[in-house]
Design an enzyme around this catalytic site. Sequence first.
Site: not given
Ligand code: ADE
Length: 253
Positions: A93, A120, A158, A173
């Site tokens: 994230p 974590e 794709r 697309d």
């Molecule tokens: N791992 C946990 N959350 C994630 C996300 N939003 N994007 C990529 N990998 C992740």
Amino acid sequence: MDIDILTLFPQMFQGLFSTGIFKRAIDQKLVSISLHNIRDYTHDKHHIVDDYPYGGGAGMVLKPEPIFEAVESIKSNISSNQGGVLPIILLTPQGRLFSQEVAYELSRYSHLILICGRYEGVDERVRKHLVTDEVSIGDYVLSGGELAAMVVIDAVVRLVPGVLGSEASLLNDSHVAGLLEYPQYTRPAVYREWSVPEVLLSGNHAQITKWCREQAIRRTLERRPELLDKANLCVEERQLVDTLKKSNLPREF
Ligand code: ADE
């Protein structure tokens, strides 16, 4: 394109790769996907892949050694005539936000390595000294990188030439031209008294193209107006946007 995936849960990917466009692309050798269980690169009796974070704190952190060893083993199996840049991408994230543009960028490589984080997090030395890119699929936290890797791989594969039956379908697309896709209809022409727009039945291709383009602009203005700032619109289309903005569009939903 070769894709190597490092994960603690290779079985999560089985369904994806054994169906639809993936199965076809793999059978036709357009794409080759290899799953590597990070646990297989441990050397202790219990195959431990994580440990407590230095300095305390909640949760466990993925240890660096098995991840480094997995990537090094993959690299050592690449034949020397396959030169070129090899992106090593951590799904997290904290990464840069994935988009159609990033999908295009990644689709130009002949080989990708994806590392799925878990728990974590991942020891910072993996980020600093092994990975070349970090990608997030959105501002939310998943319990691991596996689903994110599947999203990235689907969007990238794709775009590999030959994977989709018709390359033309890519052009329309959503997001490809910076616009959302126009509404699509198929038979029957009338269903429960709801008719397909007449222009689509007219056979007039110029009119149909114009209608589709206008609908894409209307839909984008209605749902994702910020996309229009970057979209590639001609002067007349910019005027259409201005007119639509002034006319207080009725909401679609
Ligand atoms: N791992 C946990 N959350 C994630 C996300 N939003 N994007 C990529 N990998 C992740």
